[in-house]
Design an enzyme around this catalytic site. Sequence first.
Site, mmCIF file in Angstrom:
data_model
loop_
_atom_site.group_PDB
_atom_site.id
_atom_site.type_symbol
_atom_site.label_atom_id
_atom_site.label_comp_id
_atom_site.label_asym_id
_atom_site.label_seq_id
_atom_site.Cartn_x
_atom_site.Cartn_y
_atom_site.Cartn_z
ATOM 1 N N SER A 139 0.825 -1.209 0.000
ATOM 2 C CA SER A 139 0.000 0.000 0.000
ATOM 3 C C SER A 139 0.860 1.261 0.000
ATOM 4 O O SER A 139 1.584 1.535 0.959
ATOM 5 C CB SER A 139 -0.882 -0.034 1.260
HETATM 6 N N1 LIG Z 1 -7.593 8.410 1.755
HETATM 7 C C1 LIG Z 1 -6.654 7.394 2.188
HETATM 8 C C2 LIG Z 1 -6.691 6.294 1.162
HETATM 9 C C3 LIG Z 1 -5.939 5.059 1.616
HETATM 10 C C4 LIG Z 1 -6.155 3.926 0.635
HETATM 11 O O1 LIG Z 1 -6.732 4.093 -0.432
HETATM 12 N N2 LIG Z 1 -5.661 2.740 1.006
HETATM 13 C C5 LIG Z 1 -5.903 1.566 0.211
HETATM 14 C C6 LIG Z 1 -4.699 0.664 0.175
HETATM 15 S S1 LIG Z 1 -3.364 1.516 -0.668
HETATM 16 C C7 LIG Z 1 -7.065 0.832 0.831
HETATM 17 O O2 LIG Z 1 -6.884 -0.031 1.656
HETATM 18 N N3 LIG Z 1 -8.263 1.245 0.429
HETATM 19 C C8 LIG Z 1 -9.490 0.693 0.919
HETATM 20 C C9 LIG Z 1 -10.608 1.657 0.657
HETATM 21 O O3 LIG Z 1 -10.339 2.827 0.315
HETATM 22 O O4 LIG Z 1 -11.769 1.253 0.814
HETATM 23 C C10 LIG Z 1 -5.259 8.008 2.320
HETATM 24 O O5 LIG Z 1 -5.040 9.131 1.805
HETATM 25 O O6 LIG Z 1 -4.383 7.396 2.932
#
Ligand SMILES: N[C@@H](CCC(=O)N[C@@H](CS)C(=O)NCC(=O)O)C(=O)O
Length: 229
Positions: free
Chosen positions: A21
């Site tokens: 991630s």
């Molecule tokens: N808005 C979050 C997004 C994080 C994200 O998209 N993580 C991914 C893995 S890289 C995830 O697990 N997403 C699940 C989801 O958004 O439902 C950030 O800026 O950190």
Amino acid sequence: MASQSSGSSKKRVDFFYDVLSPYSWLGFEILCRYRPIWNMELCLRPVFLAGIMKESGNQPPAMLPKRGEYMFKDIKRLAKFYQVPVQMPRDFMGTVIKKGSLAAMRFVTAVDLTEPQFVESVSREFWLRIWSRDEDITQPDSILAAAAKAGLSAGQAQKLLEMSTSSEVKDRLKTTTDEVLKYGAFGVPCSVIYVDDKPQLLFGSDRLELLGHLLGKKWQGPVPASAKL
Ligand SMILES: N[C@@H](CCC(=O)N[C@@H](CS)C(=O)NCC(=O)O)C(=O)O
């Protein structure tokens, strides 16, 4: 199990992440920068993202084409703003969806069990491989190369690689993944803190200002002045 800090004045923050991630990498680097500033006990907690996706009924965000398109742009902008050298791998589907991170996360878990002082550097080396230099993190040679860069000796790394397929390591990765699922995770990164004796889960690398607020600490942006020295 995450719990409120005992005794010391340090605030405990459990940071659950997978090196697959890129958002976890962003959150990890920001929290590492803030660790001395916010006087945190930062507990790095390796988990398996595919397990979280499966158990929570979620899907990788890029499976929705519009979100995938957005994510590519978002990551590029954030990499610059957060000053973390994230670059998209050329074959996103092959690298992230097909190859995955099981071997790498088992290795990080083996490190956590036996050489915890190397968890931070090993994790960072995996992120640099997959999310900066577009290099493999699944093959034994790739894992050993990351371990060497992280400062482990060849002998230590070989032992950890053997250990990473043991039931002790598999169980530990599963237990930590189950733990964050119990807190309500559906993706990574997740930070868990205790406020008034109750666990609070914050999803994302974009909730660290709120994390600071809940800890009673001041947010100074993604690159606080002392981290620039
Ligand atoms: N808005 C979050 C997004 C994080 C994200 O998209 N993580 C991914 C893995 S890289 C995830 O697990 N997403 C699940 C989801 O958004 O439902 C950030 O800026 O950190």
